[in-house]
Motif scaffolding. Structure first.
Motif, PDB file in Angstrom:
ATOM      1  N   MET A   1       0.847  -1.193   0.000  1.00  0.00           N
ATOM      2  CA  MET A   1       0.000   0.000   0.000  1.00  0.00           C
ATOM      3  C   MET A   1       0.883   1.243   0.000  1.00  0.00           C
ATOM      4  SD  MET A   1      -3.032   1.024  -0.214  1.00  0.00           S
ATOM      5  CE  MET A   1      -3.572  -0.686  -0.251  1.00  0.00           C
ATOM      6  N   LYS A   2       0.657   2.107  -0.998  1.00  0.00           N
ATOM      7  CA  LYS A   2       1.545   3.252  -1.174  1.00  0.00           C
ATOM      8  C   LYS A   2       0.852   4.598  -0.995  1.00  0.00           C
ATOM      9  CE  LYS A   2       4.296   0.645  -4.534  1.00  0.00           C
ATOM     10  NZ  LYS A   2       4.695   0.542  -5.965  1.00  0.00           N
ATOM     11  N   GLY A   3      -0.485   4.616  -0.969  1.00  0.00           N
ATOM     12  CA  GLY A   3      -1.148   5.914  -0.878  1.00  0.00           C
ATOM     13  C   GLY A   3      -2.604   5.820  -0.484  1.00  0.00           C
ATOM     14  N   LEU A   4      -3.166   6.984  -0.200  1.00  0.00           N
ATOM     15  CA  LEU A   4      -4.594   7.105   0.130  1.00  0.00           C
ATOM     16  C   LEU A   4      -5.141   8.361  -0.534  1.00  0.00           C
ATOM     17  CD1 LEU A   4      -2.943   6.314   3.024  1.00  0.00           C
ATOM     18  CD2 LEU A   4      -5.310   5.884   3.715  1.00  0.00           C
ATOM     19  N   MET A 156      -0.335  10.865  -9.122  1.00  0.00           N
ATOM     20  CA  MET A 156       0.347  10.405  -7.914  1.00  0.00           C
ATOM     21  C   MET A 156       1.250   9.202  -8.180  1.00  0.00           C
ATOM     22  SD  MET A 156      -2.934  10.817  -5.333  1.00  0.00           S
ATOM     23  CE  MET A 156      -2.116  10.180  -3.858  1.00  0.00           C
ATOM     24  N   ASP A 157       1.263   8.722  -9.433  1.00  0.00           N
ATOM     25  CA  ASP A 157       2.080   7.569  -9.827  1.00  0.00           C
ATOM     26  C   ASP A 157       1.719   6.342  -9.004  1.00  0.00           C
ATOM     27  OD1 ASP A 157       3.960   6.192 -11.344  1.00  0.00           O
ATOM     28  OD2 ASP A 157       5.618   6.675  -9.996  1.00  0.00           O
ATOM     29  N   LEU A 158       0.406   6.076  -8.923  1.00  0.00           N
ATOM     30  CA  LEU A 158      -0.098   4.938  -8.176  1.00  0.00           C
ATOM     31  C   LEU A 158      -1.038   4.114  -9.047  1.00  0.00           C
ATOM     32  CD1 LEU A 158      -1.029   6.676  -4.793  1.00  0.00           C
ATOM     33  CD2 LEU A 158       0.908   5.140  -5.176  1.00  0.00           C
ATOM     34  N   ALA A 159      -1.006   2.808  -8.858  1.00  0.00           N
ATOM     35  CA  ALA A 159      -2.003   1.928  -9.462  1.00  0.00           C
ATOM     36  C   ALA A 159      -3.201   1.830  -8.526  1.00  0.00           C
ATOM     37  CB  ALA A 159      -1.398   0.546  -9.700  1.00  0.00           C
ATOM     38  N   PRO A 160      -4.407   1.547  -9.044  1.00  0.00           N
ATOM     39  CA  PRO A 160      -5.594   1.449  -8.175  1.00  0.00           C
ATOM     40  C   PRO A 160      -5.411   0.479  -7.017  1.00  0.00           C
ATOM     41  CG  PRO A 160      -6.272   1.494 -10.471  1.00  0.00           C
ATOM     42  CD  PRO A 160      -4.761   1.399 -10.470  1.00  0.00           C
ATOM     43  N   GLU A 161      -4.709  -0.626  -7.261  1.00  0.00           N
ATOM     44  CA  GLU A 161      -4.545  -1.617  -6.198  1.00  0.00           C
ATOM     45  C   GLU A 161      -3.544  -1.185  -5.132  1.00  0.00           C
ATOM     46  OE1 GLU A 161      -2.046  -2.988  -9.790  1.00  0.00           O
ATOM     47  OE2 GLU A 161      -4.013  -2.076  -9.419  1.00  0.00           O
ATOM     48  N   ASP A 162      -2.800  -0.113  -5.389  1.00  0.00           N
ATOM     49  CA  ASP A 162      -1.801   0.372  -4.426  1.00  0.00           C
ATOM     50  C   ASP A 162      -2.329   1.507  -3.547  1.00  0.00           C
ATOM     51  OD1 ASP A 162       0.083  -1.373  -5.474  1.00  0.00           O
ATOM     52  OD2 ASP A 162       0.834   0.101  -6.913  1.00  0.00           O
ATOM     53  N   ALA A 179     -13.397   2.508  -9.938  1.00  0.00           N
ATOM     54  CA  ALA A 179     -11.974   2.691 -10.249  1.00  0.00           C
ATOM     55  C   ALA A 179     -11.128   1.466  -9.932  1.00  0.00           C
ATOM     56  CB  ALA A 179     -11.433   3.896  -9.479  1.00  0.00           C
ATOM     57  N   GLY A 180     -11.739   0.428  -9.362  1.00  0.00           N
ATOM     58  CA  GLY A 180     -10.991  -0.766  -9.006  1.00  0.00           C
ATOM     59  C   GLY A 180     -10.135  -0.599  -7.771  1.00  0.00           C
ATOM     60  N   MET A 181     -10.595   0.252  -6.832  1.00  0.00           N
ATOM     61  CA  MET A 181      -9.848   0.519  -5.606  1.00  0.00           C
ATOM     62  C   MET A 181     -10.562  -0.076  -4.403  1.00  0.00           C
ATOM     63  SD  MET A 181      -9.079   4.563  -6.271  1.00  0.00           S
ATOM     64  CE  MET A 181      -8.044   4.757  -4.811  1.00  0.00           C
ATOM     65  N   ARG A 182      -9.812  -0.398  -3.373  1.00  0.00           N
ATOM     66  CA  ARG A 182     -10.418  -0.729  -2.083  1.00  0.00           C
ATOM     67  C   ARG A 182     -10.859   0.558  -1.410  1.00  0.00           C
ATOM     68  NH1 ARG A 182      -5.875  -4.758   0.303  1.00  0.00           N
ATOM     69  NH2 ARG A 182      -4.608  -3.464  -1.079  1.00  0.00           N
ATOM     70  N   VAL A 183     -12.039   0.519  -0.807  1.00  0.00           N
ATOM     71  CA  VAL A 183     -12.588   1.723  -0.200  1.00  0.00           C
ATOM     72  C   VAL A 183     -12.776   1.501   1.298  1.00  0.00           C
ATOM     73  CG1 VAL A 183     -14.955   1.028  -0.815  1.00  0.00           C
ATOM     74  CG2 VAL A 183     -14.472   3.410  -0.231  1.00  0.00           C
ATOM     75  N   VAL A 184     -12.338   2.493   2.078  1.00  0.00           N
ATOM     76  CA  VAL A 184     -12.568   2.514   3.518  1.00  0.00           C
ATOM     77  C   VAL A 184     -13.619   3.585   3.789  1.00  0.00           C
ATOM     78  CG1 VAL A 184     -11.571   2.909   5.792  1.00  0.00           C
ATOM     79  CG2 VAL A 184     -10.202   1.796   4.005  1.00  0.00           C
ATOM     80  N   LEU A 214      -5.241  -0.182   9.443  1.00  0.00           N
ATOM     81  CA  LEU A 214      -5.713  -0.716   8.166  1.00  0.00           C
ATOM     82  C   LEU A 214      -4.618  -0.672   7.105  1.00  0.00           C
ATOM     83  CD1 LEU A 214      -9.389   0.473   7.619  1.00  0.00           C
ATOM     84  CD2 LEU A 214      -8.536  -1.769   8.285  1.00  0.00           C
ATOM     85  N   ILE A 215      -3.781   0.351   7.141  1.00  0.00           N
ATOM     86  CA  ILE A 215      -2.683   0.422   6.191  1.00  0.00           C
ATOM     87  C   ILE A 215      -1.782  -0.797   6.339  1.00  0.00           C
ATOM     88  CG2 ILE A 215      -0.554   1.664   5.636  1.00  0.00           C
ATOM     89  CD1 ILE A 215      -3.009   2.967   4.495  1.00  0.00           C
TER      90      ILE A 215
END
Length: 218
Positions: A1-4, A156-162, A179-184, A214-215
């Motif tokens: 995990m690289k970003g939020l 942000m140079d991030l993939a959705p899964e990151d 967007a194919g992202m995990r959502v909190v 969670l991170i």
């Protein structure tokens, strides 16, 4: 995990009183019924024009020209009030600071118009080095359309899964799913926990500090 990527209203900052005060000021001047602050919880999330449309009586929204004029008047009222009573939620600043120390790339994406989103973030979180901050922009679809969040991920140079998407509403859950992202989902905002749970976010948190755990899990 690289970003939020965070939503703004109801997630980072409690803006409800200022939103309600501005819209009610417009309604009162126009001779329309006003609403309780709590009622505005059901109006927010899909952009300022939609918020004003929901606050107006039916006869006032049938004419597109009149609606546009009333939205402009509400915008003028909010320009005067958008920092009067708004405040970050408990522990938000501490959590953002800790995330930065841990090397996380942070962004903010709101349906609130960009000319308000950026000053609010600068006012409350001027020391947080966000990689990207964006509100609603002309010609760019609002959430839950994923276009804006996907563009932010690119910046942000991030993939959705990151990257985790953090928000307080059904709009945020739908945006992340698209967007194919995990959502909190956060339960301290403008939606109740049962409302959020019904849309199956990856996780629901009840206090900002839970994001740090969670991170590690993600």
């Amino acid at each position: 995990m690289k970003g939020l990527i965070f939503d703004l209203d109801g997630t980072l900052v409690d803006t409800l009183e200022d939103i309600a005060a501005a819209c009610n000021a417009m309604l009162e001047k126009e001779g329309f019924p006003t609403h309780s602050t709590a009622a505005y919880r059901k109006f927010v999330g899909n952009g300022f024009t939609t918020l004003v449309r929901k606050a107006l009586p039916a006869q006032a929204v049938s004419d597109p020209g009149q609606l546009e004029e009333l939205v402009s008047k509400a915008r003028l009222e909010y320009d005067k009030k958008f920092l009067h009573k708004s405040n970050p939620y408990p522990f938000i600043h501490e959590v953002l600071t800790e995330l930065c120390k841990n090397g996380m790339r942070l962004g903010v994406l709101s349906n609130k118009p960009d000319p308000w989103t950026k000053p609010i973030i600068a006012h409350f979180f001027g020391d947080i080095p966000f990689a990207a901050v964006r509100g609603g922009l002309p010609g760019v679809p609002l959430k839950p359309d994923p276009a804006a969040v996907l563009d932010m991920l690119h910046v942000m140079d991030l993939a959705p899964e990151d990257c985790l998407y953090v928000g307080d509403s059904h709009v945020d859950i739908q945006t992340a799913h698209h967007a194919g992202m995990r959502v909190v989902s956060v339960s301290w905002g403008f939606s109740s926990r049962p409302e959020l749970a019904a849309l199956h976010p990856w996780r629901i948190v009840d206090e900002a500090r839970e994001l740090l755990a969670l991170i590690r899990e993600a």
